[in-house]
Motif scaffolding. Structure first.
Motif, PDB file in Angstrom:
ATOM      1  N   ILE A 126       1.046  -0.929  -0.030  1.00 23.11           N
ATOM      2  CA  ILE A 126       0.296  -0.116  -0.256  1.00 23.11           C
ATOM      3  C   ILE A 126       0.793   1.102  -0.004  1.00 23.11           C
ATOM      4  N   ARG A 127       1.877   1.523   1.378  1.00 24.14           N
ATOM      5  CA  ARG A 127       2.688   2.430   0.966  1.00 24.14           C
ATOM      6  C   ARG A 127       3.582   2.116  -0.466  1.00 24.14           C
ATOM      7  N   ARG A 157       0.757   4.253  -2.650  1.00 22.94           N
ATOM      8  CA  ARG A 157       0.783   5.489  -2.800  1.00 22.94           C
ATOM      9  C   ARG A 157       1.789   6.714  -3.008  1.00 22.94           C
ATOM     10  N   GLU A 211       1.693   4.703 -10.671  1.00 19.45           N
ATOM     11  CA  GLU A 211       0.856   3.294  -9.684  1.00 19.45           C
ATOM     12  C   GLU A 211       0.608   1.981 -10.925  1.00 19.45           C
ATOM     13  N   TYR A 221      -7.409  -5.890  -1.867  1.00 18.57           N
ATOM     14  CA  TYR A 221      -6.899  -3.380  -2.187  1.00 18.57           C
ATOM     15  C   TYR A 221      -6.768  -3.230  -3.840  1.00 18.57           C
ATOM     16  N   GLY A 225     -10.201  -0.039  -8.122  1.00 19.23           N
ATOM     17  CA  GLY A 225     -10.313   0.089  -9.365  1.00 19.23           C
ATOM     18  C   GLY A 225      -9.698  -1.305 -10.479  1.00 19.23           C
ATOM     19  N   GLN A 269     -16.303   0.056   0.173  1.00 22.92           N
ATOM     20  CA  GLN A 269     -16.903   0.237  -0.705  1.00 22.92           C
ATOM     21  C   GLN A 269     -17.851  -1.268  -0.494  1.00 22.92           C
ATOM     22  N   LYS A 287     -19.289   1.309 -10.753  1.00 26.47           N
ATOM     23  CA  LYS A 287     -18.950   2.525 -10.912  1.00 26.47           C
ATOM     24  C   LYS A 287     -19.421   3.627 -11.585  1.00 26.47           C
ATOM     25  N   ILE A 343      -6.882   2.521   5.124  1.00 23.30           N
ATOM     26  CA  ILE A 343      -6.519   2.988   4.586  1.00 23.30           C
ATOM     27  C   ILE A 343      -5.400   1.362   4.258  1.00 23.30           C
ATOM     28  N   PHE A 344      -4.876   1.289   5.247  1.00 19.96           N
ATOM     29  CA  PHE A 344      -3.467   0.713   6.068  1.00 19.96           C
ATOM     30  C   PHE A 344      -4.383  -0.482   6.774  1.00 19.96           C
ATOM     31  N   PHE A 367      -7.331  -1.956   5.820  1.00 17.34           N
ATOM     32  CA  PHE A 367      -9.149  -1.452   5.450  1.00 17.34           C
ATOM     33  C   PHE A 367     -10.162  -2.918   5.280  1.00 17.34           C
TER      34      PHE A 367
END
Lengths: 789, 159
Positions: A11-12, A15, A23, A55, A60, B20, B32, B107-108, B110
């Motif tokens: 994740i780090r 980001r 990315e 994740y 997406g 979500q 979406k 975030i970390f 989730f």
């Protein structure tokens, strides 16, 4: 193979990517590593890998390659892997995927696992994405769990049952008994689940609803317990004991008490108690009060209780919290039909909400205000609404405008007021009104005969001010053309007299004609108005003549056609000009029959055909007049009318009056695009052409047009048609049976076809007629009808 | 039939999705679209406006907590005020679990945010109304997960 990085490091890394491209690069590498890891049989970090994939999915990126891994993980004996596996299943699988079926067996096993947390995973996943098939399969298992002694499992089983019932209605029967017994639970989680389940069952089955009415006393008792109980740290929210449960019970009571005297009586006292005792300073309390009000208003409550409920809503309207004001108006909207007088009492507050800066509140206030307009308050309400219109946000303008029109139409105290109101709307929000406004207003103006002078003066002045609002300009042009003589006369009681001379008026119209702001339709109005003035003014007819001839070479097809026709009117048919351009009769309007309580005021959606009462001489000029009306009424898109349709309409003036209306009605349906015509029969002087227009997926309108190319008249002309068996055919009345010599007038026959089986359309046409005393009969087959759009 | 949540979304001011949860089956494309529309509508709202919006046939309830927007879509029968309390409760649970929760925690971690959600809501309905009960179950489940050796719990065979 690069070692996979633990979840948080990944994740780090993602980001810290500075660009989208970077990315994507990181993610591609990671996904490759994850894929490789999936292929390895046994692996310590399996749950980490799947978590990483999840994740990435949330960002997406595609993750479907993880679906099978979820299936594998769910089947693992390790709790940590099961947990992530089930999470993955809920995120990546849904009932539409085939892979979801593969986990049915795992779920089944896990439902009877010795650890309640594993059972819980299975229940949760089933309730999240269980398909109807899976639900049917596992329903008995769930029913068993509903009777377990473990509260943790029971509450989850209850909501799982809710999901099952939503997917497979019939299974409701299965769960009803267990649901009933759950009502005696003390555990709030289980109780809440039970209430939700019972609500769902009652909503879906009237018999079940009937049976659960017997539970009303029990529910009332539970509710009383919650309301009267002292402070409980476990369930307290801002001084209310378990508002979530209270609201659900109230909702269930609403369903049980709806339309049932006995049940409503049984809950009356409780509702009164909740309504008066609940603390309304915080959201939690207000949530309960809100639900109580909704329940009171939906059951057969005593009038006193009803008044109490409406008063609570009234208090809500004055609350500082916008949320509260918003939901108050939503609720009042629901009862404005039935409790009109009660809601009227709060009209002032509601109208004030029109000025609230919040768009959501404004919207609610608008809807409610429109619903509250009545004959007694129309003047004051309209002032507020017009004020609102000038300042409201753009997305509300169309709604406001049409609501105002509807209200004005129903409750106008006078015709002048009505006209003024409409003019006000057109000057303020002319761009947002619907297309029918123009013909509707014109029709209204014609009926107000005493106000013609006043109206035309007002419109003329509005036109001088601003020519950008198209609907306003169109109506103004029409009036000036029609009532130009009154405008020039100058004297009018209702308005300050101002001397208007002919050149001024013509200047105004020419400005509209030449302005780049004017739409083609508007210019059409202006040109016609100019033409009409030729019989209403005395000195400047030549100016009109020159304007008309200039536009004869205008690049816009529509204007050019009109100008040419008007030119012809000047040149060849000058003796008819006065008659053609004389004053229009009052137009009758088909009333829309608006019902009580309709707030958005659906105006005439389809344009109503106009009954032209004056006689129609069967020659070209009246046809152009008819064309004018058609443009006025039907042509809301600015495409030019193809010449073929004008030819058609002129032919139809030779037919009985009723057909004219049919034609107008028909033209409303058809889009004004040129239709392909094919010649079908050319023999013995008869030229028959065929054209089609698609009405819908299965229906079609075929128009047959016949003309006579000989020097002698043709009489008793009839057409018959036959189509394949599965096709339904309806022949309309032909426009006539007489084909005059040299094709001066055509006969049209409309045939409506319905082709539900979508077979290949063929048509056999039989033509019969008499020419110079000889009878002719012939048959022609059309093997395929032309491509229709 | 009314009365449940259709979805729950968490997103940041910059339009990054953090969580979500979907309570009805939708295609990826539909999801979406919903996400896009919600972000567009909610992020455009000025401060101090009411927390309710109308979108298609759903009522949208949203609330901002620090840098995160919590946004949910309700069916017609639902009580918007209570939903505000539901959102608040979820934030409280996150806060209790993470200790002064912030966006980075979500975030970390989730997957933990989902586990917490799944102890509080199920199928779009509230599962447990007691804060303590939710916190207790989470603790127990986490302990179970951490048990080294990964003692295998034998499931009862089903035939």
């Amino acid at each position: 193979m690069s070692p996979s990085v633990p979840l948080q490091e990944m994740i780090r890394a993602i980001r810290s990517a500075r660009t989208q491209c970077e990315e994507r690069g990181v993610i591609q590498r990671e996904c490759a590593a994850i894929r490789a890891q999936f292929r390895q049989a046994d692996n310590e970090g399996r749950s980490h890998n799947l978590a990483k994939l999840l994740y990435v999915h949330m960002l997406g990126y595609p993750a479907h390659f993880g679906q099978m891994e979820c299936v594998r993980m769910i089947a693992s004996p390790r709790y940590s892997e099961k947990r992530v596996g089930y999470l993955g299943a809920m995120m990546l699988l849904d009932e539409k995927q085939d892979a979801s079926l593969l986990i049915t067996n795992s779920i089944k096993n896990d439902l009877s696992h010795s650890s309640q947390f594993v059972q819980s995973l299975a229940l949760c996943t089933l309730a999240c994405m269980g398909s109807a098939e899976m639900c049917r399969d596992l329903a008995p298992e769930i029913d068993k769990l509903l009777r377990s002694s473990n509260s943790y499992i029971k509450k989850k089983a209850a909501l799982c049952a809710v999901h099952i019932v939503r997917k497979v209605n019939e299974l409701g029967e299965l769960f009803a008994p267990a649901a009933r017994s759950l009502l005696s639970e003390k555990n709030h989680g289980v109780l809440h689940g039970a209430v939700v389940l019972i609500t769902e069952l009652c909503e879906r089955s009237p018999e079940t609803l009937e049976r659960f009415r017997k539970s009303v006393p029990e529910l009332v008792h539970i509710m009383k317990g919650l309301v009267l109980s002292g402070y409980s740290p476990e369930h307290d929210v801002a001084g209310i004991s378990d508002p979530f449960l209270q609201v659900r019970i109230l909702r269930l009571l609403r369903i049980l008490g709806h339309n049932n005297e006995v049940a409503s009586d049984a809950m009356n006292d409780l509702l009164a108690q909740v309504a008066t005792n609940t603390d309304s300073t915080k959201t939690a309390g207000n949530a309960v009060l809100y639900e109580t009000v909704l329940t009171v208003l939906d059951i057969k409550s005593e009038s006193g209780l009803r008044v109490l409920a409406v008063n609570i809503l009234g208090r809500f309207l004055l609350n500082n919290d916008r949320n509260i004001r918003y939901i108050a108006m939503t609720s009042l909207q629901k009862i404005v039909g039935t409790d009109h007088i009660a809601v009227q009492r709060h009209r002032g507050t509601i109208v004030d909400c029109l000025k609230d800066p919040d768009a959501s509140v404004k919207r609610r206030a608008l809807e409610l205000s429109l619903a509250l307009v009545s004959a007694s308050n129309i003047r004051s309400m309209m002032k507020e609404l017009l004020n609102f219109l000038s300042t409201c946000p753009l997305e509300l303008r169309a709604q406001a405008a049409s609501g105002i029109f509807a209200a004005a139409e129903r409750y106008s105290p006078s015709q002048r007021w009505h006209i003024d109101t409409i003019l006000h709307v057109l000057t303020t929000a002319g761009g947002d009104v619907r297309d029918e406004t123009v013909p509707n207003l014109i029709q209204l103006i014609t009926t107000a005969s005493e106000l013609h002078c006043y109206t035309v003066h007002k419109l003329y002045r509005a036109l001088l001010q601003d020519i950008s609002q198209q609907p306003l300009v169109q109506v103004a042009c029409w009036c000036i053309g029609e009532y130009g003589d009154l405008l020039l006369k100058g004297d009018c009681q209702e308005i300050e007299p101002v001397q208007v001379n002919e050149n001024d008026v013509l200047d105004a119209l020419e400005t509209v004609l030449q302005s780049h702001m004017s739409s083609p339709t508007t210019r059409g109005f202006a040109l016609t108005a100019t033409m009409k003035l030729s019989t209403r003014i005395t000195e400047n007819v030549d100016r009109i003549r020159s304007i008309v001839s200039i536009y004869g070479s205008c690049i816009d097809l529509e204007l050019q056609q009109r100008a040419v026709e008007y030119n012809a009117l000047f040149k060849k048919y000058d003796h008819m000009r006065a008659a053609v351009l004389e004053r229009m009769p009052i137009m009758e309007k088909n009333s829309t029959g608006q019902t009580n309580g309709e707030t958005t005021g659906e105006l005439v959606k389809e344009v109503q055909p106009v009954k032209v009462i004056q006689g129609q001489p069967p020659t070209q000029p009246p046809a152009s007049q008819v064309c004018d009306l058609l443009d006025l009424l039907g042509d809301s898109n600015d495409s030019g009318k193809p010449s073929s349709s004008s030819a058609q309409s002129s032919n139809n003036t030779s037919s009985p009056g009723g057909d004219l209306l049919d034609l107008l009605g028909g033209l409303d349906l058809m889009p004004p695009t040129p239709v392909p015509t094919i010649p079908v029969y050319e023999k013995n002087g008869v030229n028959l052409t065929l054209s089609c227009q698609k009405q819908s997926e299965t229906s079609l309108i075929v128009t047959l047009t016949a003309s006579n190319s000989t020097d002698a008249d043709i009489t008793t002309f009839t057409l018959q048609a036959a189509v394949p068996k599965s096709v339904q055919l309806l022949m309309k009345a032909p426009s006539g049976d007489h084909l005059p010599a040299c094709g001066t007038v055509k006969v049209t026959q409309v045939v409506v076809l319905n082709n539900p089986n979508k077979v290949n359309l063929k048509m056999r046409i039989r033509v019969s007629f008499t020419s110079q005393g000889v009878a002719f009969q012939d048959t022609v087959q059309v093997d395929s009808l032309p491509e229709c759009r | 039939m009314g009365g449940k949540m259709r979805f729950l979304l968490l997103f940041s001011r910059q339009g990054k999705l953090r969580l979500q949860k979907w309570f009805t089956p939708l295609t990826d494309r539909e999801k979406k679209k919903v996400i896009r529309d919600m972000m567009m509508m909610v992020l455009a709202r000025p401060p101090r406006t009411c927390n309710f919006l109308q979108w298609r046939d759903l009522k949208i309830v949203y609330k901002r907590y620090a840098s995160l927007y919590f946004c949910t879509g309700l069916e017609d029968q639902d009580n918007e005020l209570l939903t505000l309390e539901v959102l608040h409760r979820y934030v409280e649970l996150l806060d209790k679990y993470f200790g002064n929760v912030c966006e980075l925690d979500i975030i970390f971690n989730f997957e933990k945010a989902y586990f917490i959600l799944d102890e509080f809501l199920m199928g779009g309905e509230i599962l447990e109304t007691s804060r303590m009960a939710v916190a207790g179950s989470l603790e127990e489940a986490d302990t179970l997960q951490e048990v080294k050796d990964q003692t295998v719990y034998y499931s009862v065979p089903q035939y």
